[in-house]
Design a protein around this motif. Structure first.
Motif, PDB file in Angstrom:
ATOM      1  N   GLY A  29     -13.941  10.265 -13.526  1.00 54.62           N
ATOM      2  CA  GLY A  29     -13.181  11.178 -12.684  1.00 54.62           C
ATOM      3  C   GLY A  29     -13.552  11.146 -11.225  1.00 54.62           C
ATOM      4  N   SER A  30     -14.619  10.437 -10.878  1.00 53.88           N
ATOM      5  CA  SER A  30     -14.986  10.287  -9.470  1.00 53.88           C
ATOM      6  C   SER A  30     -14.055   9.272  -8.799  1.00 53.88           C
ATOM      7  CB  SER A  30     -16.451   9.849  -9.334  1.00 53.88           C
ATOM      8  OG  SER A  30     -16.638   8.569  -9.922  1.00 53.88           O
ATOM      9  N   CYS A  31     -14.239   9.095  -7.503  1.00 54.37           N
ATOM     10  CA  CYS A  31     -13.343   8.230  -6.737  1.00 54.37           C
ATOM     11  C   CYS A  31     -14.027   6.935  -6.337  1.00 54.37           C
ATOM     12  CB  CYS A  31     -12.875   8.977  -5.486  1.00 54.37           C
ATOM     13  SG  CYS A  31     -11.942   7.960  -4.324  1.00 54.37           S
ATOM     14  N   ASN A  32     -13.293   5.848  -6.401  1.00 51.62           N
ATOM     15  CA  ASN A  32     -13.755   4.574  -5.853  1.00 51.62           C
ATOM     16  C   ASN A  32     -12.961   4.274  -4.591  1.00 51.62           C
ATOM     17  OD1 ASN A  32     -15.403   2.081  -6.126  1.00 51.62           O
ATOM     18  ND2 ASN A  32     -13.386   1.119  -6.165  1.00 51.62           N
ATOM     19  N   LEU A  33     -13.646   3.740  -3.594  1.00 48.03           N
ATOM     20  CA  LEU A  33     -13.028   3.374  -2.311  1.00 48.03           C
ATOM     21  C   LEU A  33     -13.340   1.914  -2.050  1.00 48.03           C
ATOM     22  CD1 LEU A  33     -11.726   4.089   0.475  1.00 48.03           C
ATOM     23  CD2 LEU A  33     -14.027   4.768   1.220  1.00 48.03           C
ATOM     24  N   ALA A  34     -12.304   1.119  -1.778  1.00 52.78           N
ATOM     25  CA  ALA A  34     -12.523  -0.317  -1.607  1.00 52.78           C
ATOM     26  C   ALA A  34     -11.633  -0.885  -0.510  1.00 52.78           C
ATOM     27  CB  ALA A  34     -12.247  -1.049  -2.922  1.00 52.78           C
ATOM     28  N   PRO A  35     -12.188  -1.775   0.321  1.00 52.14           N
ATOM     29  CA  PRO A  35     -11.368  -2.463   1.313  1.00 52.14           C
ATOM     30  C   PRO A  35     -10.739  -3.704   0.702  1.00 52.14           C
ATOM     31  CG  PRO A  35     -13.650  -3.096   1.606  1.00 52.14           C
ATOM     32  CD  PRO A  35     -13.610  -2.141   0.435  1.00 52.14           C
ATOM     33  N   MET A  36      -9.552  -4.058   1.157  1.00 49.45           N
ATOM     34  CA  MET A  36      -8.923  -5.303   0.742  1.00 49.45           C
ATOM     35  C   MET A  36      -7.968  -5.748   1.840  1.00 49.45           C
ATOM     36  SD  MET A  36      -5.588  -4.486  -0.176  1.00 49.45           S
ATOM     37  CE  MET A  36      -5.155  -5.704  -1.399  1.00 49.45           C
ATOM     38  N   SER A  37      -7.565  -7.030   1.774  1.00 46.02           N
ATOM     39  CA  SER A  37      -6.774  -7.571   2.889  1.00 46.02           C
ATOM     40  C   SER A  37      -5.684  -8.518   2.428  1.00 46.02           C
ATOM     41  CB  SER A  37      -7.713  -8.302   3.862  1.00 46.02           C
ATOM     42  OG  SER A  37      -8.430  -9.320   3.177  1.00 46.02           O
ATOM     43  N   SER A  38      -5.224  -8.341   1.205  1.00 45.59           N
ATOM     44  CA  SER A  38      -4.091  -9.128   0.721  1.00 45.59           C
ATOM     45  C   SER A  38      -3.034  -8.153   0.229  1.00 45.59           C
ATOM     46  CB  SER A  38      -4.523 -10.084  -0.397  1.00 45.59           C
ATOM     47  OG  SER A  38      -5.445 -11.033   0.082  1.00 45.59           O
ATOM     48  N   ALA A  39      -2.145  -7.760   1.132  1.00 43.30           N
ATOM     49  CA  ALA A  39      -1.125  -6.764   0.799  1.00 43.30           C
ATOM     50  C   ALA A  39       0.165  -7.077   1.537  1.00 43.30           C
ATOM     51  CB  ALA A  39      -1.610  -5.362   1.179  1.00 43.30           C
ATOM     52  N   TRP A  40       1.288  -6.842   0.863  1.00 42.20           N
ATOM     53  CA  TRP A  40       2.581  -6.947   1.538  1.00 42.20           C
ATOM     54  C   TRP A  40       3.562  -6.003   0.843  1.00 42.20           C
ATOM     55  CZ3 TRP A  40       6.885  -9.046  -1.103  1.00 42.20           C
ATOM     56  CH2 TRP A  40       6.597  -9.722  -2.298  1.00 42.20           C
ATOM     57  N   ALA A  41       4.596  -5.623   1.568  1.00 41.08           N
ATOM     58  CA  ALA A  41       5.521  -4.615   1.066  1.00 41.08           C
ATOM     59  C   ALA A  41       6.933  -5.173   0.951  1.00 41.08           C
ATOM     60  CB  ALA A  41       5.531  -3.400   1.998  1.00 41.08           C
ATOM     61  N   LEU A  42       7.636  -4.710  -0.071  1.00 40.58           N
ATOM     62  CA  LEU A  42       9.045  -5.040  -0.271  1.00 40.58           C
ATOM     63  C   LEU A  42       9.729  -3.779  -0.761  1.00 40.58           C
ATOM     64  CD1 LEU A  42      11.140  -7.352  -0.224  1.00 40.58           C
ATOM     65  CD2 LEU A  42      10.641  -7.715  -2.641  1.00 40.58           C
ATOM     66  N   GLY A  43      10.595  -3.208   0.087  1.00 44.10           N
ATOM     67  CA  GLY A  43      11.193  -1.929  -0.259  1.00 44.10           C
ATOM     68  C   GLY A  43      10.114  -0.872  -0.336  1.00 44.10           C
TER      69      GLY A  43
END
Length: 204
Positions: A29-43
């Protein structure tokens, strides 16, 4: 201009994509926070590429809610503090040498969580754009080293300073994403022009 090319074999192909901070829910139930740099959006779908052994990928297979936070260029140091941290214990063998387990990533990075409206994981305070979303597909990529996540956005939160007044549009002149370009951090330069489809053109 010289039009000749040389053939190269770079180790990575990060040719310039926005940095994203993902928040997901851990099994306890705790939170994980992570950086990433492979993202793109469609709609209204954002496609994410994640390492298969990270805590984020494991979380999303059973807990599909997440927040996709887009930091500003000046937040690059906080992002970089997250880079050697993992929410997995023991640390997976596939992680880079020097990576260590850290249960409190918000504290370690100097970032602050704030509640979301429709999903359980929190938003990252200070990020100008925050997308509450749900992973509708989590599958292996062609190499087997990563997973591809398709996340349907449910709510968009935007800093009012980057919104065109009286509209639902992000002002591209006011918003500058943090870009990860071949493992270096950049913001945007001056505007060069706009697409004919732009709805935020400033008349001069």
């Amino acid at each position: 201009m010289n039009t000749d090319h040389v053939t190269i074999e770079p180790r990575i192909l990060y040719f310039g994509t926005p940095v994203v901070l993902l928040t997901t829910e851990n099994p306890d139930g705790s939170c994980n926070l992570a950086p990433m740099s492979s993202a793109w959006a469609l709609g209204n779908v954002i496609v994410l590429g994640l390492g298969r052994d990270g805590q984020t990928a494991h979380n999303l297979t059973t807990r599909p809610d997440l927040v996709i936070n887009l930091p500003a260029p000046e937040q690059w140091r906080e992002v970089e503090r997250l880079a050697p941290l993992t929410g997995r214990s023991p640390v997976p063998a596939s992680k880079q040498h020097g990576c260590r387990f850290e249960p409190d990533k918000f504290g370690a990075a100097g970032l602050r969580a704030e509640p979301s409206e429709r999903v359980r994981p929190p938003r990252v305070a200070g990020c100008p754009l925050q997308f509450e979303a749900r992973a509708v597909s989590v599958r292996p990529d062609a190499s087997g080293l990563f997973v591809i996540v398709e996340a349907a956005v449910r709510v968009v939160h935007a800093d009012p300073r980057i919104v065109v007044p009286g509209t639902q549009h992000v002002d591209p002149g006011a918003w500058s994403p943090l870009i990860y370009n071949f493992r270096h951090y950049f913001g945007l330069g001056s505007e060069l022009g706009h697409s004919y489809r732009s709805e935020t053109v400033t008349q001069s």
